[in-house]
Enzyme design. Structure first.
Site, PDB file in Angstrom:
ATOM      1  N   ARG A  40      65.962 134.298  -9.259  1.00  0.00           N
ATOM      2  CA  ARG A  40      65.463 132.962  -9.599  1.00  0.00           C
ATOM      3  C   ARG A  40      65.216 132.211  -8.293  1.00  0.00           C
ATOM      4  O   ARG A  40      66.024 132.291  -7.365  1.00  0.00           O
ATOM      5  CB  ARG A  40      66.478 132.180 -10.451  1.00  0.00           C
ATOM      6  CG  ARG A  40      66.494 132.564 -11.921  1.00  0.00           C
ATOM      7  CD  ARG A  40      65.201 132.172 -12.661  1.00  0.00           C
ATOM      8  NE  ARG A  40      65.198 132.610 -14.051  1.00  0.00           N
ATOM      9  CZ  ARG A  40      64.673 133.741 -14.491  1.00  0.00           C
ATOM     10  NH1 ARG A  40      64.086 134.574 -13.659  1.00  0.00           N
ATOM     11  NH2 ARG A  40      64.695 134.036 -15.774  1.00  0.00           N
ATOM     12  N   ASP A  89      59.814 137.363  -5.346  1.00  0.00           N
ATOM     13  CA  ASP A  89      59.050 137.435  -6.595  1.00  0.00           C
ATOM     14  C   ASP A  89      59.204 136.126  -7.360  1.00  0.00           C
ATOM     15  O   ASP A  89      58.576 135.944  -8.406  1.00  0.00           O
ATOM     16  CB  ASP A  89      59.556 138.606  -7.452  1.00  0.00           C
ATOM     17  CG  ASP A  89      58.700 138.819  -8.693  1.00  0.00           C
ATOM     18  OD1 ASP A  89      57.459 138.828  -8.543  1.00  0.00           O
ATOM     19  OD2 ASP A  89      59.246 138.948  -9.807  1.00  0.00           O
ATOM     20  N   GLU A 134      58.078 127.283  -8.407  1.00  0.00           N
ATOM     21  CA  GLU A 134      57.023 128.171  -8.915  1.00  0.00           C
ATOM     22  C   GLU A 134      56.330 127.650 -10.170  1.00  0.00           C
ATOM     23  O   GLU A 134      55.217 128.064 -10.488  1.00  0.00           O
ATOM     24  CB  GLU A 134      57.574 129.580  -9.187  1.00  0.00           C
ATOM     25  CG  GLU A 134      58.509 129.662 -10.403  1.00  0.00           C
ATOM     26  CD  GLU A 134      58.989 131.083 -10.669  1.00  0.00           C
ATOM     27  OE1 GLU A 134      59.420 131.753  -9.719  1.00  0.00           O
ATOM     28  OE2 GLU A 134      58.929 131.522 -11.839  1.00  0.00           O
ATOM     29  N   HIS A 164      56.205 136.320  -9.725  1.00  0.00           N
ATOM     30  CA  HIS A 164      57.121 136.557 -10.850  1.00  0.00           C
ATOM     31  C   HIS A 164      56.610 137.689 -11.755  1.00  0.00           C
ATOM     32  O   HIS A 164      56.437 137.506 -12.958  1.00  0.00           O
ATOM     33  CB  HIS A 164      57.320 135.264 -11.662  1.00  0.00           C
ATOM     34  CG  HIS A 164      58.660 135.218 -12.347  1.00  0.00           C
ATOM     35  ND1 HIS A 164      59.432 134.092 -12.407  1.00  0.00           N
ATOM     36  CD2 HIS A 164      59.373 136.174 -13.001  1.00  0.00           C
ATOM     37  CE1 HIS A 164      60.544 134.350 -13.075  1.00  0.00           C
ATOM     38  NE2 HIS A 164      60.531 135.614 -13.439  1.00  0.00           N
TER      39      HIS A 164
HETATM   40  P1  NAI Z   1      73.208 140.290 -15.727  1.00  0.00           P
HETATM   41  O1  NAI Z   1      73.765 139.149 -16.501  1.00  0.00           O
HETATM   42  O2  NAI Z   1      73.296 141.668 -16.283  1.00  0.00           O
HETATM   43  O3  NAI Z   1      73.906 140.329 -14.283  1.00  0.00           O
HETATM   44  C1  NAI Z   1      74.138 139.217 -13.482  1.00  0.00           C
HETATM   45  C2  NAI Z   1      75.325 139.541 -12.576  1.00  0.00           C
HETATM   46  O4  NAI Z   1      75.472 138.450 -11.664  1.00  0.00           O
HETATM   47  C3  NAI Z   1      76.649 139.680 -13.350  1.00  0.00           C
HETATM   48  O5  NAI Z   1      77.296 140.879 -12.962  1.00  0.00           O
HETATM   49  C4  NAI Z   1      77.427 138.458 -12.909  1.00  0.00           C
HETATM   50  O6  NAI Z   1      78.840 138.688 -12.856  1.00  0.00           O
HETATM   51  C5  NAI Z   1      76.864 138.221 -11.520  1.00  0.00           C
HETATM   52  N1  NAI Z   1      77.139 136.890 -10.998  1.00  0.00           N
HETATM   53  C6  NAI Z   1      77.365 135.735 -11.690  1.00  0.00           C
HETATM   54  N2  NAI Z   1      77.624 134.737 -10.819  1.00  0.00           N
HETATM   55  C7  NAI Z   1      77.560 135.267  -9.573  1.00  0.00           C
HETATM   56  C8  NAI Z   1      77.758 134.751  -8.267  1.00  0.00           C
HETATM   57  N3  NAI Z   1      78.110 133.468  -8.071  1.00  0.00           N
HETATM   58  N4  NAI Z   1      77.587 135.577  -7.218  1.00  0.00           N
HETATM   59  C9  NAI Z   1      77.278 136.881  -7.403  1.00  0.00           C
HETATM   60  N5  NAI Z   1      77.104 137.443  -8.616  1.00  0.00           N
HETATM   61  C10 NAI Z   1      77.232 136.646  -9.687  1.00  0.00           C
HETATM   62  O7  NAI Z   1      71.719 139.891 -15.382  1.00  0.00           O
HETATM   63  P2  NAI Z   1      70.485 140.864 -15.046  1.00  0.00           P
HETATM   64  O8  NAI Z   1      69.844 141.301 -16.312  1.00  0.00           O
HETATM   65  O9  NAI Z   1      70.914 141.887 -14.067  1.00  0.00           O
HETATM   66  O10 NAI Z   1      69.474 139.819 -14.353  1.00  0.00           O
HETATM   67  C11 NAI Z   1      69.769 139.211 -13.109  1.00  0.00           C
HETATM   68  C12 NAI Z   1      68.792 138.088 -12.873  1.00  0.00           C
HETATM   69  O11 NAI Z   1      67.490 138.632 -12.682  1.00  0.00           O
HETATM   70  C13 NAI Z   1      68.627 137.144 -14.078  1.00  0.00           C
HETATM   71  O12 NAI Z   1      69.593 136.119 -14.039  1.00  0.00           O
HETATM   72  C14 NAI Z   1      67.255 136.591 -13.892  1.00  0.00           C
HETATM   73  O13 NAI Z   1      67.368 135.383 -13.168  1.00  0.00           O
HETATM   74  C15 NAI Z   1      66.553 137.622 -13.008  1.00  0.00           C
HETATM   75  N6  NAI Z   1      65.384 138.233 -13.673  1.00  0.00           N
HETATM   76  C16 NAI Z   1      64.177 138.225 -13.018  1.00  0.00           C
HETATM   77  C17 NAI Z   1      63.052 138.793 -13.595  1.00  0.00           C
HETATM   78  C18 NAI Z   1      61.735 138.850 -12.885  1.00  0.00           C
HETATM   79  O14 NAI Z   1      60.690 139.101 -13.538  1.00  0.00           O
HETATM   80  N7  NAI Z   1      61.666 138.652 -11.579  1.00  0.00           N
HETATM   81  C19 NAI Z   1      63.134 139.360 -14.953  1.00  0.00           C
HETATM   82  C20 NAI Z   1      64.464 139.394 -15.510  1.00  0.00           C
HETATM   83  C21 NAI Z   1      65.536 138.823 -14.901  1.00  0.00           C
END
Ligand code: NAI
Length: 335
Positions: free
Chosen positions: A235, A259, A264, A296
């Site tokens: 993000r 990305d 954005e 994105h």
């Molecule tokens: P997820 O929920 O499976 O994993 C997120 C991880 O971040 C969890 O293990 C959590 O414990 C950890 N976390 C929480 N707070 C934290 C902190 N302060 N420091 C370090 N780690 C922390 O989420 P997922 O599916 O892996 O997605 C991650 C991010 O990717 C999403 O939040 C979204 O913002 C982004 N995303 C981007 C896309 C794109 O098209 N560029 C598409 C889909 C998601």
């Protein structure tokens, strides 16, 4: 159910219509091109369900406007829900559903694409060769094998990215307040400060929360190794863009792959090639030869778009049939 779909692109319409027919959902989908804002909310008058994407506005005022017009369900076509005021949604009795995972591979592989392109400068080589310039000056890269990669957030996407980098022969360090037992087999969890100090490549895969807002700022850029490569596919607001520009200007940051971008919403997902870009910070980023920005598109694979459409409509159907438990997000519970 009658669903007002906002921020519609041709691919949203195609894949949602396909999923609606293929799985016999029978929803009545109306597609609107504009983003959902206070000024466009009236388009959804009388629709019990609204379907929104990442740059639609779902703060208190928009939710109240939708609710007053009869909307009871907000179906997000995204995993992230940081743009929704969940407290207001719950006060109004509105249900918010999301797509928790569509293709974590799509985003992890896009992060890899940014790493590879930045390192070997393929985006610059492409232009040179087309102009008959076969000089290699300025295209020097480095072997990823043996380098240290820092992964911040080892959830679904971070874990896959970590595996890929291990496959390339990198040492992978990770920071996550909730370490994954699965990841512990092939990454070493360290403190954030240790990760910043040791990593040659840092990739952000944590969600945007008040705690992670501007996780990358002047202070953390100062803690990084000289010439570090920073990748953000998560993000935009995880990164203070002004701080990374300063980091690029003093060579602390050697490569930057984005990305996502903190401002954005006024830029991405639209063709602005005939317009003047008024965001000076973004324009400054575009002047660096070692910065690669995509709009994105991390999620944008056939598999992910199919899965987003299918889960979104399955969420709406579950709500309609009273099985309102599918992937509901509330202020204190995430499914
Ligand atoms: P997820 O929920 O499976 O994993 C997120 C991880 O971040 C969890 O293990 C959590 O414990 C950890 N976390 C929480 N707070 C934290 C902190 N302060 N420091 C370090 N780690 C922390 O989420 P997922 O599916 O892996 O997605 C991650 C991010 O990717 C999403 O939040 C979204 O913002 C982004 N995303 C981007 C896309 C794109 O098209 N560029 C598409 C889909 C998601």
């Amino acid at each position: 159910m009658r669903v007002a779909v906002f921020s519609t692109k041709s691919y949203d319409q195609r894949y949602l219509e396909l999923a609606n027919a293929l799985h016999d959902h029978g929803h009545e989908l109306t597609f609107f091109e504009p983003r959902l804002l206070e000024s466009t909310a009236p388009l959804a008058a009388g629709f019990p369900a609204v379907c929104a994407f990442v740059n639609d506005q779902l703060g208190g005022p928009v939710l109240r406007a939708l609710h007053a017009q009869g909307t009871e369900l907000v179906a997000l076509r995204s995993a992230g829900f940081n743009h929704v005021d969940l407290a207001v949604a719950s006060e109004l009795g509105m249900t918010v559903v999301r797509v928790p995972a569509y293709s974590p591979h799509a985003v992890a592989e896009h992060a890899l694409a940014l790493v590879m392109a930045l390192n070997r400068k393929t985006f610059r080589a492409y232009n040179r060769v087309r102009e008959g310039n076969f000089s290699l000056e300025g295209l020097l890269g480095f072997d990823l094998h043996g380098k240290t990669v820092g992964v911040i957030g080892t959830g679904k996407i971070g874990l896959i990215f970590a595996r890929i980098m291990r496959g390339l022969g990198c040492r992978v360090l990770a920071f996550d307040p909730y370490p994954s037992p699965e990841a512990e087999e092939f990454v070493t969890y360290v403190s954030r400060a240790e990760l910043f100090a040791a990593a040659d490549v840092i990739s952000l895969h944590c969600p945007l929360t008040p705690e992670t807002h501007h996780l990358i700022d002047d202070d953390t850029v100062d803690q990084m190794k000289d010439g570090v490569m920073l990748i953000n596919t998560s993000r935009g607001q995880l990164v203070d863009t002004r701080a990374v520009i300063e980091g690029l200007k003093c060579d602390r940051i050697g490569h930057l792959g984005l990305d996502v971008y903190e401002e954005e919403e006024d830029l991405f997902f639209q063709d602005l090639s005939d317009r003047v870009i008024r965001d000076d910070v973004f324009s400054r980023l575009l002047t660096f030869p070692n910065v690669l920005i995509t709009g994105h598109q991390g999620f944008f694979t056939r598999e992910a778009v199919t899965s987003i459409a299918e889960t979104t409509l399955a969420n709406v159907t579950a709500y309609e049939r009273g099985h309102g438990t599918m992937h509901v997000v509330t202020a204190d519970k995430i499914a």
